[in-house]
Scaffold this active site. Sequence first.
Site, PDB file in Angstrom:
ATOM      1  N   GLY A  12    -104.000   6.460  -4.852  1.00 26.54           N
ATOM      2  CA  GLY A  12    -102.045   6.915  -5.396  1.00 26.54           C
ATOM      3  C   GLY A  12    -101.125   6.110  -5.561  1.00 26.54           C
ATOM      4  N   ASP A  13     -99.955   6.055  -5.621  1.00 28.68           N
ATOM      5  CA  ASP A  13     -98.808   4.729  -5.902  1.00 28.68           C
ATOM      6  C   ASP A  13     -99.401   4.671  -6.862  1.00 28.68           C
ATOM      7  OD1 ASP A  13     -97.889   5.311  -2.945  1.00 28.68           O
ATOM      8  OD2 ASP A  13     -99.983   4.369  -2.244  1.00 28.68           O
ATOM      9  N   GLU A  14     -99.844   4.795  -8.140  1.00 31.12           N
ATOM     10  CA  GLU A  14     -99.551   4.247  -9.290  1.00 31.12           C
ATOM     11  C   GLU A  14     -98.764   4.313  -9.705  1.00 31.12           C
ATOM     12  OE1 GLU A  14    -101.453   7.083  -8.564  1.00 31.12           O
ATOM     13  OE2 GLU A  14    -103.559   6.448  -8.178  1.00 31.12           O
ATOM     14  N   LYS A  16     -96.206   6.669 -10.771  1.00 29.22           N
ATOM     15  CA  LYS A  16     -96.389   8.605 -11.403  1.00 29.22           C
ATOM     16  C   LYS A  16     -94.666   9.012 -11.802  1.00 29.22           C
ATOM     17  CE  LYS A  16     -98.887  10.045  -8.917  1.00 29.22           C
ATOM     18  NZ  LYS A  16     -99.979   8.856  -7.867  1.00 29.22           N
ATOM     19  N   GLY A  40     -95.016  10.033  -1.933  1.00 29.07           N
ATOM     20  CA  GLY A  40     -93.515   8.916  -2.033  1.00 29.07           C
ATOM     21  C   GLY A  40     -93.334   8.516  -3.913  1.00 29.07           C
ATOM     22  N   HIS A  41     -92.323   9.052  -4.454  1.00 29.89           N
ATOM     23  CA  HIS A  41     -91.563   9.050  -5.449  1.00 29.89           C
ATOM     24  C   HIS A  41     -91.032   7.905  -6.134  1.00 29.89           C
ATOM     25  CE1 HIS A  41     -94.360  12.887  -7.117  1.00 29.89           C
ATOM     26  NE2 HIS A  41     -94.962  11.674  -7.135  1.00 29.89           N
ATOM     27  N   GLN A 229    -100.220  12.348  -4.972  1.00 23.87           N
ATOM     28  CA  GLN A 229    -101.825  10.998  -4.491  1.00 23.87           C
ATOM     29  C   GLN A 229    -102.468  11.026  -6.343  1.00 23.87           C
ATOM     30  OE1 GLN A 229    -101.328  13.957  -2.435  1.00 23.87           O
ATOM     31  NE2 GLN A 229     -99.615  12.475  -1.245  1.00 23.87           N
ATOM     32  N   THR A 304     -94.098   3.807   0.370  1.00 26.41           N
ATOM     33  CA  THR A 304     -93.239   3.878   0.526  1.00 26.41           C
ATOM     34  C   THR A 304     -92.145   4.827   1.082  1.00 26.41           C
ATOM     35  OG1 THR A 304     -93.685   4.652  -2.525  1.00 26.41           O
ATOM     36  CG2 THR A 304     -90.942   5.942  -1.613  1.00 26.41           C
ATOM     37  N   ARG A 308     -95.897   0.940   5.232  1.00 24.34           N
ATOM     38  CA  ARG A 308     -97.571  -0.048   5.878  1.00 24.34           C
ATOM     39  C   ARG A 308     -98.059  -0.914   3.928  1.00 24.34           C
ATOM     40  NH1 ARG A 308    -102.093   4.540   6.874  1.00 24.34           N
ATOM     41  NH2 ARG A 308    -101.246   5.788   5.388  1.00 24.34           N
ATOM     42  N   ASP A 338     -96.559  -6.516 -15.734  1.00 23.99           N
ATOM     43  CA  ASP A 338     -96.254  -7.583 -15.169  1.00 23.99           C
ATOM     44  C   ASP A 338     -96.673  -7.896 -13.735  1.00 23.99           C
ATOM     45  OD1 ASP A 338     -95.045  -5.021 -14.761  1.00 23.99           O
ATOM     46  OD2 ASP A 338     -93.438  -5.914 -13.274  1.00 23.99           O
TER      47      ASP A 338
HETATM   48  P1  IMP Z   1    -102.491  12.061   4.331  1.00 19.49           P
HETATM   49  O1  IMP Z   1    -102.165  12.868   3.164  1.00 19.49           O
HETATM   50  O2  IMP Z   1    -101.353  12.145   5.171  1.00 19.49           O
HETATM   51  O3  IMP Z   1    -103.594  13.224   5.415  1.00 19.49           O
HETATM   52  O4  IMP Z   1    -103.663  10.648   4.631  1.00 19.49           O
HETATM   53  C1  IMP Z   1    -104.961  11.019   3.960  1.00 19.49           C
HETATM   54  C2  IMP Z   1    -105.189   9.523   3.239  1.00 19.49           C
HETATM   55  O5  IMP Z   1    -104.289   9.563   1.957  1.00 19.49           O
HETATM   56  C3  IMP Z   1    -104.568   8.142   3.935  1.00 19.49           C
HETATM   57  O6  IMP Z   1    -105.439   7.655   3.434  1.00 19.49           O
HETATM   58  C4  IMP Z   1    -103.179   8.058   3.221  1.00 19.49           C
HETATM   59  O7  IMP Z   1    -102.950   6.694   3.488  1.00 19.49           O
HETATM   60  C5  IMP Z   1    -103.419   8.476   1.813  1.00 19.49           C
HETATM   61  N1  IMP Z   1    -102.355   9.199   1.131  1.00 19.49           N
HETATM   62  C6  IMP Z   1    -101.605  10.122   1.543  1.00 19.49           C
HETATM   63  N2  IMP Z   1    -100.577  10.078   0.859  1.00 19.49           N
HETATM   64  C7  IMP Z   1    -100.560   8.901  -0.011  1.00 19.49           C
HETATM   65  C8  IMP Z   1    -100.088   8.227  -1.206  1.00 19.49           C
HETATM   66  O8  IMP Z   1     -98.927   9.467  -1.796  1.00 19.49           O
HETATM   67  N3  IMP Z   1    -100.494   7.520  -1.656  1.00 19.49           N
HETATM   68  C9  IMP Z   1    -101.167   6.918  -1.024  1.00 19.49           C
HETATM   69  N4  IMP Z   1    -102.014   7.323  -0.821  1.00 19.49           N
HETATM   70  C10 IMP Z   1    -101.216   8.305   0.442  1.00 19.49           C
END
Ligand code: IMP
Length: 450
Positions: A12-14, A16, A40-41, A229, A304, A308, A338
């Site tokens: 996640g968080d690439e 996108k 979070g975008h 994700q 986002t 954390r 970058d």
């Molecule tokens: P949940 O989706 O809230 O149940 O979280 C499960 C796992 O997915 C946890 O490790 C979260 O930090 C991770 N996670 C959920 N949504 C995102 C995201 O959009 N970006 C990064 N990690 C995510």
Amino acid sequence: MPGTCVIGLQWGDEAKGKLVDILTGEHDVVVRYAGGANAGHTVVSGGQTWKLSLIPSGILRDGVQCVVTGGVVLDPASAIREIEMLESRGVSVAGKLQISDRAHVVFPWHIAEDKLLDGSLSGGGAIGTTGRGIGPCYRDKVGRALAIRLGDLYRDDLRLRIEHVAAFKNRLLAAGAPGSEQPVTLDAGVIHEQYLAYAERLRPFVSDTTAYLLDAVEGGGRLLFEGAQGALLDIDHGTFPYVTSSNSSGVGVASGSGVPGRWVERVIGVVKAYSTRVGGGPLPTEQDNAVGLHLRERGREYGTVTGRPRRCGWFDAVAARYTARLSGVDELAVMLLDVLGGLDELKICSAYEIDGRRVTQFPSQIADLERAVPIYETLPGWSGELADVRREADLPAEARGYLGAIADLVGRPVSIVSVGPDREQTILRARPTSRRPPWQASQPSPVAGA
Ligand code: IMP
């Protein structure tokens, strides 16, 4: 063929959101097909920063329909907050947004259960969820008896349903609360009033999005599927149990949206130029040192949704190769290149050592991944800033070498490179002409005995 998919290939968080925003101009409909308010975008455009969670970032462009499908779990309060934030900043949402009446609704009991249960993995430990009620809502969807969908909010028996579920959940929450803690008590009457108000506010946006999308593709409409994700968080194919509760890889597009995979023509796998992860679970290339600090601070690697700090490490080509194949990726978008500037040398994980064996296949068992020691290729870094580079030829030779190594090790060409958060800070290379990556002589034949 009218469909493009943007799929995150890591945890996640690439970035996108930025890519979806760039590609939106070539499409008629942007489709969010899985996950919920855990995503979070961030999109930066014209000096303004937009943070979206449920509503596709296509909403920032005119002439594009945005669709939240039945594969999404919908927290109505979050959706309304986003709609109001957009409207207050001059973005019109009316007539541009549709939300599926099949989407399952997140209720306060899901959020309470999420907080109660995280930390109680059967093998010990915590997933470190976002606390948005995602897992419990998907669990109720699969379990059916306690599920409430968006379309149900408009039925006459809504109050009875909420009373039924709340009574059950109150018993569960009371039984689960640790000795010293006061259990959360849910008031069905208050929740009913609240959700009736949400339903009224959302009414103009609610529709049968499956029918809408099928009409759109069959009529030649161009669809852009926006993954939430990353594929390594996929419930079936990710690093279970440290995953989210939906099919966040490319395999979720058809089930989440109702649009058959045969309509998807182009799959773009999005990777960061390094790795990050929020929450628990193995991250084999994690750098708990000055390199990790460099990546976190230069990459602004803070969640986002939850704020954390993200765990950071080198690029893991074993993992990205696996998820690129899993999601049927044609080409790669490498984001945040970058951020690597200023590091003397760069490493890419090309294999793992597990119990003394060299392994290039991503392990299916978490215990194996936990023991995996990365084997790295080392490449030279570069010192200059890339923020103003707009052409591939203007990248330092070391940066081009690094991108080439990613393409070789993942087995897919790189067609998009991002060097900063703004739309303009993007290098678009020629798209690959063939759907399939060339078969390399060094790989074993796919045909047994050939
Ligand atoms: P949940 O989706 O809230 O149940 O979280 C499960 C796992 O997915 C946890 O490790 C979260 O930090 C991770 N996670 C959920 N949504 C995102 C995201 O959009 N970006 C990064 N990690 C995510």
